[in-house]
Scaffold this active site. Structure first.
Site, PDB file in Angstrom:
ATOM      1  N   TYR A 110       0.820  -1.221   0.000  1.00  0.00           N
ATOM      2  CA  TYR A 110       0.000   0.000   0.000  1.00  0.00           C
ATOM      3  C   TYR A 110       0.847   1.262   0.000  1.00  0.00           C
ATOM      4  O   TYR A 110       2.043   1.233   0.202  1.00  0.00           O
ATOM      5  CB  TYR A 110      -1.062  -0.010   1.086  1.00  0.00           C
ATOM      6  CG  TYR A 110      -0.696  -0.057   2.556  1.00  0.00           C
ATOM      7  CD1 TYR A 110       0.545   0.305   3.059  1.00  0.00           C
ATOM      8  CD2 TYR A 110      -1.673  -0.456   3.468  1.00  0.00           C
ATOM      9  CE1 TYR A 110       0.809   0.281   4.405  1.00  0.00           C
ATOM     10  CE2 TYR A 110      -1.432  -0.478   4.838  1.00  0.00           C
ATOM     11  CZ  TYR A 110      -0.183  -0.107   5.298  1.00  0.00           C
ATOM     12  OH  TYR A 110       0.064  -0.130   6.649  1.00  0.00           O
ATOM     13  N   GLU A 111       0.169   2.383  -0.310  1.00  0.00           N
ATOM     14  CA  GLU A 111       0.811   3.678  -0.546  1.00  0.00           C
ATOM     15  C   GLU A 111       1.799   3.634  -1.704  1.00  0.00           C
ATOM     16  O   GLU A 111       2.847   4.288  -1.682  1.00  0.00           O
ATOM     17  CB  GLU A 111       1.502   4.197   0.719  1.00  0.00           C
ATOM     18  CG  GLU A 111       0.559   4.467   1.859  1.00  0.00           C
ATOM     19  CD  GLU A 111      -0.618   5.340   1.469  1.00  0.00           C
ATOM     20  OE1 GLU A 111      -0.477   6.172   0.560  1.00  0.00           O
ATOM     21  OE2 GLU A 111      -1.696   5.182   2.072  1.00  0.00           O
ATOM     22  N   GLY A 112       1.478   2.867  -2.723  1.00  0.00           N
ATOM     23  CA  GLY A 112       2.357   2.716  -3.883  1.00  0.00           C
ATOM     24  C   GLY A 112       3.262   1.531  -3.681  1.00  0.00           C
ATOM     25  O   GLY A 112       4.112   1.534  -2.781  1.00  0.00           O
TER      26      GLY A 112
END
Length: 566
Positions: free
Chosen positions: A425-427
């Protein structure tokens, strides 16, 4: 095993390794001197040890659940969150004019690190709120700031970010959520969002969602996306939570880990929202929150590494198996190797994250373009290396426990299950690597070469004191420089196949640089012995990684889909 906040380790890093003194010398952060920071971290550490740490297993064994449309959180979480809010720990770097402490992000990063090591599931809640505060501070109207920021900073309300949709994950531009003007300055938001961390809870008065959606005249792709603030309960004329908005939690995801953190599927059916920033400029505003969160998620990896290390070390000091000088398994060479690796990797990842926080603080305090560039450069490295370190160290923690590591009752496996998502997550970490060799090289590698100059200068200064450690670091920096030059000379698309090994090789060299600084500050200390271990045993990995980063892309491009299927 109870968590112990490593306050002394933070203070040594801030003083000797990441250059925090430059932050304290700025006019903006002049009051945040070493004495103040030590006092703040000491108080935060006590809360993490006494209040949050006991909740670690609760969240895993008593997960959040959805009952008749209401999210019920794990036992003790409401009390834990209340202690965070009442102590002012939700948003310590938030602006003072809205009720925050105005502390440097570097200090907040240390606090987040301790909170995550004590209980990662609950730490994710304030982390999301911190990111929303940052986005609103930079992009929202004065009216929205005045209404929402004090409530978010105090912890009375919580914040989330809503990007992902079933058909639009990393490709955010493929989203289909819509925003239609209501004619009164508000918008009707409709669509479904998935993977919404802490999309709801039963302990804050309100939950405020930042939602990406497309206006009727929004063009396809990311350039047509706008950002909206959509509260669970619509504030009344006095700013208090009023009637329920037209949104709901459809379900909670059944996950590998982070069971205490409810990951929601959110449905918006004409929910009332307020525009944040300019129309069709939502990605720029959301990236403010995402970059804040990318540092935060990198630190989550460090947090879990610290927790897993403390857990494994305590076990190794007690477990009797075979013969060793200490009488326990910590005396066995391979166990000592694993524990030393865990500690050295955690140090390196933490130093990289804190150096990023220092760069952000210096950029905010001075406006200096070089600091802004340094922060942008370090963001993907801190996120990717921090989370990969968390996974590696947690995995080693299971191994140190041996068979008992595979048994859930020891708690060793929870660290590995909880941290695994941080690389996603978050890229994803692959996207972070592509960003490093893509956007971060659009200056021709200028910011990278400036950092390499610092690393080599530091190594040259250390040659007179600890030449056996200084020389390998200087040589590694030269290898990284040559690889960077080779990648800069390629077309951007040709860099992507070697992006991940390049980022990991870069992080290896950075980690050695920071270990060397620690050794220079105290040549006969435990930090110096740890630096020797890292530089002699772990730094050599950079060579193979950089060879892979420079390798011919044809070997990858020539692989056919059928080759993989067969």
């Amino acid at each position: 095993m109870p968590y112990r906040a490593p306050i002394d380790a933070y203070m040594r890093l801030l003083r000797d390794v990441v250059g925090y003194d430059s932050v304290a010398r700025t006019e903006r952060f002049a009051e945040a001197n070493s004495e103040t920071v030590a006092a703040v971290l000491g108080e935060a550490g006590k809360l993490c040890e006494d209040v949050l740490s006991p909740l670690q297993r609760n969240g895993d064994l008593d997960p959040a659940r959805l009952e008749n449309g209401v999210v019920r959180t794990s036992k003790g979480y409401a009390e834990g969150y209340r202690a965070l809010a009442e102590g002012g720990w939700i948003a310590t770097s938030a602006p003072e004019e809205f009720g925050g402490m105005g502390l440097p992000l570097t200090v907040t990063t240390c606090i987040n690190d301790m909170m995550g090591a004590a209980c990662l599931s609950i730490q994710l809640n304030p982390l999301m709120t911190q990111g929303q505060i940052d986005a609103l501070e930079h992009h929202a109207s004065d009216a929205l700031k005045a209404l929402y920021l004090p409530k978010l900073i105090s912890g009375e309300w919580a914040g989330t970010m809503n990007l992902t949709e079933p058909q639009a994950g990393s490709d955010v531009g493929a989203l289909s959520s819509k925003a239609v003007p209501n004619g009164d300055g508000t918008y009707a938001i409709s669509g479904q969002k998935i993977y919404i961390s802490w999309g709801d809870n039963d302990f804050t008065q309100n939950v405020c969602h930042l939602v990406l959606a497309r206006l009727p005249d929004g063009v396809p792709g990311t350039k047509g996306i706008s950002l909206f603030l959509v509260p669970k309960l619509i504030p009344d004329e006095n700013g208090n939570p009023g009637v329920a908005n037209d949104l709901k939690v459809v379900s909670l995801e059944h996950k590998m880990g982070l069971h205490g953190s409810p990951t929601c599927v959110m449905q918006y059916d004409g929910a009332k929202g307020w525009l944040v920033g300019e129309p069709h400029d939502g990605m720029r505003a959301m990236f403010t929150m995402m970059n804040n969160a990318r540092l935060g998620v990198g630190v989550q990896g460090v947090s879990v590494a610290e927790g897993a290390l403390q857990h494994a070390l305590a076990y190794a000091q007690e477990r009797k198996q075979g013969r060793s000088p200490e009488g326990t398994i910590i005396g066995h060479a391979d166990v000592r190797r694993m524990l030393a690796t865990m500690k050295a990797e955690t140090f390196a990842a933490r130093a990289i994250a804190l150096s990023l926080a220092v760069a952000i603080d210096m950029g905010n305090a001075s406006g200096d373009a070089e600091w802004v560039s340094r922060a942008a450069l370090l963001t993907p490295i801190a996120k990717a290396f921090g989370t990969e370190t968390g996974i590696k160290v947690a995995n080693l923690g299971v191994q140190v426990h041996g068979g008992m590591g595979f048994i859930e009752e020891t708690g060793a496996a929870q660290y590995l299950r909880d941290v695994r998502v941080t690389a996603i997550y978050e890229g994803t970490n692959g996207i972070q690597a592509m960003d490093l060799v893509g956007r971060k090289m659009m200056d021709g590698g200028e910011a990278i070469f400036a950092l390499l100059d610092e690393i080599e200068t530091g190594a040259e200064a250390a040659r007179g004191t600890i030449p056996d450690l200084a020389e390998p670091v200087w040589q590694a920096a030269e290898s990284l420089r040559e690889t960077t030059e080779a990648l800069v000379a390629r077309d951007m698309g040709d860099r992507f196949g070697g992006a991940v090994p390049y980022l990991m090789g870069f992080a290896r060299v950075l980690g050695a640089h920071f270990h060397l600084r620690a050794a220079m500050a105290a040549p006969d200390s435990a930090d110096a012995r740890l630096a020797a271990f890292y530089i002699q045993r772990l730094l050599p990995e950079h060579a193979g990684l950089l060879v892979e980063a420079r390798s011919d892309t044809a070997a990858l491009a020539d692989i056919l889909t059928d080759d993989l299927v067969a």
